[in-house]
Structure formats: structure tokens, C-alpha cells
Design a protein around this motif. Structure first.
Motif, PDB file in Angstrom:
ATOM      1  N   GLY A 156      -2.794  -2.575 -14.958  1.00 43.27           N
ATOM      2  CA  GLY A 156      -2.609  -2.131 -13.296  1.00 43.27           C
ATOM      3  C   GLY A 156      -2.819  -3.604 -12.533  1.00 43.27           C
ATOM      4  N   ASN A 157      -1.923  -4.195 -12.661  1.00 48.06           N
ATOM      5  CA  ASN A 157      -1.953  -5.051 -12.013  1.00 48.06           C
ATOM      6  C   ASN A 157      -1.213  -4.740 -10.517  1.00 48.06           C
ATOM      7  OD1 ASN A 157       0.752  -6.301 -11.216  1.00 48.06           O
ATOM      8  ND2 ASN A 157       0.791  -6.020 -13.634  1.00 48.06           N
ATOM      9  N   SER A 158      -1.651  -5.620  -9.439  1.00 48.20           N
ATOM     10  CA  SER A 158      -1.556  -5.672  -7.903  1.00 48.20           C
ATOM     11  C   SER A 158       0.023  -5.196  -7.687  1.00 48.20           C
ATOM     12  CB  SER A 158      -2.229  -6.428  -7.478  1.00 48.20           C
ATOM     13  OG  SER A 158      -1.737  -7.737  -7.555  1.00 48.20           O
ATOM     14  N   LEU A 159       0.397  -6.178  -8.761  1.00 54.85           N
ATOM     15  CA  LEU A 159       2.588  -6.071  -8.768  1.00 54.85           C
ATOM     16  C   LEU A 159       3.062  -4.237  -9.165  1.00 54.85           C
ATOM     17  CD1 LEU A 159       4.974  -6.816  -7.608  1.00 54.85           C
ATOM     18  CD2 LEU A 159       4.889  -8.284  -9.588  1.00 54.85           C
ATOM     19  N   THR A 160       1.970  -4.335  -9.985  1.00 53.52           N
ATOM     20  CA  THR A 160       2.812  -2.905 -10.616  1.00 53.52           C
ATOM     21  C   THR A 160       2.045  -1.803  -9.669  1.00 53.52           C
ATOM     22  OG1 THR A 160       1.939  -3.427 -12.796  1.00 53.52           O
ATOM     23  CG2 THR A 160       1.538  -1.145 -12.090  1.00 53.52           C
ATOM     24  N   GLY A 161       0.730  -1.503  -8.949  1.00 52.50           N
ATOM     25  CA  GLY A 161       0.582  -0.768  -7.914  1.00 52.50           C
ATOM     26  C   GLY A 161       1.443  -1.173  -6.306  1.00 52.50           C
ATOM     27  N   SER A 162       3.001  -1.635  -6.569  1.00 50.15           N
ATOM     28  CA  SER A 162       3.160  -2.496  -4.947  1.00 50.15           C
ATOM     29  C   SER A 162       4.929  -1.513  -5.941  1.00 50.15           C
ATOM     30  CB  SER A 162       3.460  -3.052  -4.877  1.00 50.15           C
ATOM     31  OG  SER A 162       2.345  -3.620  -4.183  1.00 50.15           O
ATOM     32  N   VAL A 163       4.840  -1.782  -7.161  1.00 48.57           N
ATOM     33  CA  VAL A 163       6.238  -1.406  -7.714  1.00 48.57           C
ATOM     34  C   VAL A 163       6.165   0.290  -7.748  1.00 48.57           C
ATOM     35  CG1 VAL A 163       7.519  -0.870  -9.674  1.00 48.57           C
ATOM     36  CG2 VAL A 163       6.631  -3.031  -8.833  1.00 48.57           C
ATOM     37  N   LEU A 164       5.230   0.536  -8.093  1.00 48.77           N
ATOM     38  CA  LEU A 164       4.971   2.466  -8.362  1.00 48.77           C
ATOM     39  C   LEU A 164       4.715   3.094  -6.804  1.00 48.77           C
ATOM     40  CD1 LEU A 164       2.322   2.380 -10.686  1.00 48.77           C
ATOM     41  CD2 LEU A 164       4.447   3.254 -11.240  1.00 48.77           C
ATOM     42  N   GLU A 165       4.133   2.077  -5.508  1.00 47.68           N
ATOM     43  CA  GLU A 165       4.534   2.613  -4.167  1.00 47.68           C
ATOM     44  C   GLU A 165       5.545   3.091  -4.198  1.00 47.68           C
ATOM     45  OE1 GLU A 165       2.056   1.178  -1.296  1.00 47.68           O
ATOM     46  OE2 GLU A 165       0.433   0.963  -3.081  1.00 47.68           O
ATOM     47  N   ARG A 166       6.948   1.537  -4.103  1.00 42.69           N
ATOM     48  CA  ARG A 166       8.012   1.576  -3.734  1.00 42.69           C
ATOM     49  C   ARG A 166       9.322   2.733  -4.731  1.00 42.69           C
ATOM     50  NH1 ARG A 166       9.980  -3.106  -0.691  1.00 42.69           N
ATOM     51  NH2 ARG A 166       8.309  -3.940  -0.201  1.00 42.69           N
ATOM     52  N   LEU A 167       8.892   3.238  -5.809  1.00 41.77           N
ATOM     53  CA  LEU A 167       9.252   4.049  -6.666  1.00 41.77           C
ATOM     54  C   LEU A 167       8.836   5.573  -6.738  1.00 41.77           C
ATOM     55  CD1 LEU A 167       9.725   1.784 -10.146  1.00 41.77           C
ATOM     56  CD2 LEU A 167      11.850   3.047  -8.066  1.00 41.77           C
ATOM     57  N   ASP A 168       7.737   5.644  -5.636  1.00 48.79           N
ATOM     58  CA  ASP A 168       6.846   6.794  -5.395  1.00 48.79           C
ATOM     59  C   ASP A 168       8.595   8.315  -5.231  1.00 48.79           C
ATOM     60  OD1 ASP A 168       4.431   8.173  -4.778  1.00 48.79           O
ATOM     61  OD2 ASP A 168       5.401   8.586  -2.710  1.00 48.79           O
ATOM     62  N   GLY A 169       9.240   7.921  -4.306  1.00 50.48           N
ATOM     63  CA  GLY A 169      10.621   8.883  -4.192  1.00 50.48           C
ATOM     64  C   GLY A 169      11.708   9.723  -5.423  1.00 50.48           C
ATOM     65  N   VAL A 170      11.368   8.255  -6.411  1.00 51.94           N
ATOM     66  CA  VAL A 170      11.978   8.138  -7.997  1.00 51.94           C
ATOM     67  C   VAL A 170      11.695   9.384  -8.874  1.00 51.94           C
ATOM     68  CG1 VAL A 170      13.649   6.680  -8.703  1.00 51.94           C
ATOM     69  CG2 VAL A 170      13.224   6.048  -6.602  1.00 51.94           C
ATOM     70  N   LEU A 171      10.186   8.621  -8.859  1.00 51.88           N
ATOM     71  CA  LEU A 171       9.344   9.201 -10.512  1.00 51.88           C
ATOM     72  C   LEU A 171       8.957  10.848  -9.708  1.00 51.88           C
ATOM     73  CD1 LEU A 171       7.310   5.425 -10.534  1.00 51.88           C
ATOM     74  CD2 LEU A 171       9.960   6.559 -11.886  1.00 51.88           C
ATOM     75  N   SER A 172       8.586  10.991 -10.860  1.00 55.58           N
ATOM     76  CA  SER A 172       7.845  12.699 -10.897  1.00 55.58           C
ATOM     77  C   SER A 172       5.684  12.182 -12.055  1.00 55.58           C
ATOM     78  CB  SER A 172       8.023  13.680 -11.887  1.00 55.58           C
ATOM     79  OG  SER A 172       9.277  13.188 -12.587  1.00 55.58           O
ATOM     80  N   LEU A 173       6.197  11.629 -13.028  1.00 55.59           N
ATOM     81  CA  LEU A 173       4.862  10.738 -12.978  1.00 55.59           C
ATOM     82  C   LEU A 173       4.210   9.686 -12.865  1.00 55.59           C
ATOM     83  CD1 LEU A 173       5.910  10.933 -16.364  1.00 55.59           C
ATOM     84  CD2 LEU A 173       4.805  12.526 -15.330  1.00 55.59           C
ATOM     85  N   GLY A 174       2.858   9.564 -12.306  1.00 53.22           N
ATOM     86  CA  GLY A 174       2.360   8.643 -11.456  1.00 53.22           C
ATOM     87  C   GLY A 174       0.723   8.519 -11.906  1.00 53.22           C
ATOM     88  N   PHE A 175      -0.138   6.946 -10.809  1.00 51.00           N
ATOM     89  CA  PHE A 175      -1.383   7.772 -11.564  1.00 51.00           C
ATOM     90  C   PHE A 175      -1.885   8.296 -11.141  1.00 51.00           C
ATOM     91  CE2 PHE A 175      -0.288   4.374 -14.463  1.00 51.00           C
ATOM     92  CZ  PHE A 175      -0.029   4.714 -15.605  1.00 51.00           C
ATOM     93  N   ALA A 176      -3.149   9.069 -10.801  1.00 56.62           N
ATOM     94  CA  ALA A 176      -4.075   9.076  -9.834  1.00 56.62           C
ATOM     95  C   ALA A 176      -4.348   7.918  -8.754  1.00 56.62           C
ATOM     96  CB  ALA A 176      -5.439  10.146  -9.958  1.00 56.62           C
ATOM     97  N   GLU A 177      -5.515   7.944  -7.596  1.00 58.66           N
ATOM     98  CA  GLU A 177      -5.219   6.947  -7.239  1.00 58.66           C
ATOM     99  C   GLU A 177      -6.447   6.684  -8.193  1.00 58.66           C
ATOM    100  OE1 GLU A 177      -6.411   7.010  -2.849  1.00 58.66           O
ATOM    101  OE2 GLU A 177      -5.178   8.493  -2.814  1.00 58.66           O
ATOM    102  N   ASN A 178      -7.480   6.514  -8.267  1.00 54.44           N
ATOM    103  CA  ASN A 178      -8.525   4.936  -9.146  1.00 54.44           C
ATOM    104  C   ASN A 178      -7.566   5.277 -10.640  1.00 54.44           C
ATOM    105  OD1 ASN A 178      -8.760   7.543 -10.141  1.00 54.44           O
ATOM    106  ND2 ASN A 178     -10.921   7.912  -9.646  1.00 54.44           N
ATOM    107  N   GLY A 179      -6.127   5.127 -10.984  1.00 52.54           N
ATOM    108  CA  GLY A 179      -5.843   5.255 -12.807  1.00 52.54           C
ATOM    109  C   GLY A 179      -6.460   5.423 -13.413  1.00 52.54           C
ATOM    110  N   SER A 180      -7.619   6.910 -12.723  1.00 50.39           N
ATOM    111  CA  SER A 180      -7.978   7.764 -14.161  1.00 50.39           C
ATOM    112  C   SER A 180      -7.250   8.649 -15.337  1.00 50.39           C
ATOM    113  CB  SER A 180      -9.272   8.222 -13.537  1.00 50.39           C
ATOM    114  OG  SER A 180      -9.175   9.270 -12.358  1.00 50.39           O
ATOM    115  N   SER A 181      -6.591   9.258 -14.164  1.00 58.01           N
ATOM    116  CA  SER A 181      -5.302  10.587 -15.062  1.00 58.01           C
ATOM    117  C   SER A 181      -3.947  10.120 -14.648  1.00 58.01           C
ATOM    118  CB  SER A 181      -6.121  11.560 -14.811  1.00 58.01           C
ATOM    119  OG  SER A 181      -5.637  11.446 -13.334  1.00 58.01           O
ATOM    120  N   VAL A 182      -2.713  10.436 -15.596  1.00 56.44           N
ATOM    121  CA  VAL A 182      -1.887  10.313 -15.156  1.00 56.44           C
ATOM    122  C   VAL A 182      -1.509  12.179 -14.388  1.00 56.44           C
ATOM    123  CG1 VAL A 182       0.763  10.543 -15.876  1.00 56.44           C
ATOM    124  CG2 VAL A 182      -0.874   8.647 -16.734  1.00 56.44           C
ATOM    125  N   TYR A 183      -0.467  11.862 -13.478  1.00 63.84           N
ATOM    126  CA  TYR A 183      -0.244  13.253 -13.206  1.00 63.84           C
ATOM    127  C   TYR A 183       1.658  13.266 -13.279  1.00 63.84           C
ATOM    128  CZ  TYR A 183       0.705  11.364  -9.011  1.00 63.84           C
ATOM    129  OH  TYR A 183       0.898  10.206  -7.445  1.00 63.84           O
TER     130      TYR A 183
END
Length: 186
Positions: A65-92
Motif C-alpha cells: 500500500g504505497n502512494s502510487l498503488t493508491g493512485s493506480v487503484l483510483e484510476r482503475l476504479d471503473g475497471v475493477l470490482s475488487l478493492g480495498f476499504a478506505e483504510n485498507g483494513s478489508s477487501v471488498y
């Protein structure tokens, strides 16, 4: 023959330890060693905050969970159906509504951890580069996600995919890692 003008080795990107000591997280290190062994080729190691604008458009392997990982996951938001909760404590899972949260014993030691493995077009250069993300809710989830990266059969043989990985933690080590869910992505 002189060196190539452009280094074609992928960039393996780390962040600082989650406790902000400046030390790389143990799970991130285990993930890096595992991926290096699987890839069988050299990579260039770089800290997320040290990347240039041009480097983020290259082939990337993002660890934890680094800053670039967060940016990439944000940009892939419409593509992915799996992601982390805002605090990274779970996968949804947006498709099923399932939330996978680490489980702990009575002493607070982890017993089950989760991670994500993603391989996609690099959202900063989708026509020319790819990105691999291995990250977990905790250190064990990150290391387990890296182990799962080469499980082609469990990952459905997709070129671009997202996968939820589960691992059991016993005496401080992750074991019995398996791909809980894998899906192809566009």
C-alpha cells in the motif's frame, strides 16, 4: 556495444513501512523476493515517492500500500470490482457485496489475511505499459498475493485480471494461500 538508451526492466515500486519508520514492510520484502523469483529477470527498485512522471508510464510492479498503488487503484476504479476499504483494513467485492477482513486470535495475532493481485493496462499509459499490483490488508496478505501471482490456472489464464487471495497465518508465517476469486478485466 554500449548500454541501451532506455532501460526496459520493469520498475518494482515500494512504499515506506506502514508504521512510518522509513523501513520497508516485511511482507513487502517477501513479496518482492517472490516476484523476482517468478519473473526470473532483473527489475529496477524504486521508492514510490521517487518516481518521475515518465517512470509512472512504464511497466510497473507495485508492492503493498504505497502512494502510487493508491493512485493506480483510483484510476482503475471503473475497471475493477475488487478493492480495498478506505483504510485498507478489508477487501471488498462490488459484485457480491462480500467484504474480506483479516481475522485475529484472542491475543491479537493475525490468523487469516487477504490480498489482491491485479494485472492491468497501466492507467497512466494504457497503450504501452502494464501494471501489476500485489497488496494486502496486512503484511501476510501482501506476501500471499505475490505467491498467487503465478497461479495461472487459479487466475483463469487471463492476461489482465483481478484476484482476491486468502492466506492462513500460523506462528507469524502465512500458509495455505489460495485464490478465493479471480476475474478477467478489460
Amino acid at each position: 556495444m554500449g548500454p541501451l538508451p532506455y532501460d526496459l526492466r520493469p520498475l518494482m515500486v515500494f512504499g515506506a513501512c506502514r508504521d512510518h519508520t522509513g523501513v520497508v514492510d516485511q511482507g513487502d520484502l517477501l513479496a518482492a523476493v517472490e516476484l523476482q523469483a517468478q519473473l526470473g529477470s532483473a527489475v529496477r527498485l524504486v521508492e514510490a515517492g521517487a518516481l518521475t512522471e515518465n517512470e509512472i508510464r512504464e511497466d510497473l510492479i507495485l508492492i503493498g500500500g504505497n502512494s502510487l498503488t493508491g493512485s493506480v487503484l483510483e484510476r482503475l476504479d471503473g475497471v475493477l470490482s475488487l478493492g480495498f476499504a478506505e483504510n485498507g483494513s478489508s477487501v471488498y467485492d462490488r459484485k457480491s457485496g462480500f467484504a474480506a477482513s483479516p481475522r485475529y486470535d484472542d491475543a491479537g495475532e493475525p490468523r487469516v489475511d487477504y490480498g489482491l493481485v491485479i494485472r492491468a493496462a497501466n492507467p497512466f499509459a494504457p497503450e504501452t505499459a502494464e501494471v501489476v499490483v500485489v497488496a494486502g490488508c496486512g503484511s501476510h496478505g501482501t506476501a500471499a498475493a505475490a505467491e498467487a501471482f503465478d497461479q495461472a490456472e487459479a487466475l483463469g489464464g487471463y492476461r489482465h485480471f483481478e484476484a482476491l487471495v486468502e492466506t492462513t497465518v500460523f506462528r507469524g508465517s502465512h500458509r495455505d494461500t489460495f485464490v478465493r476469486e479471480a476475474r478477467g478485466i478489460a
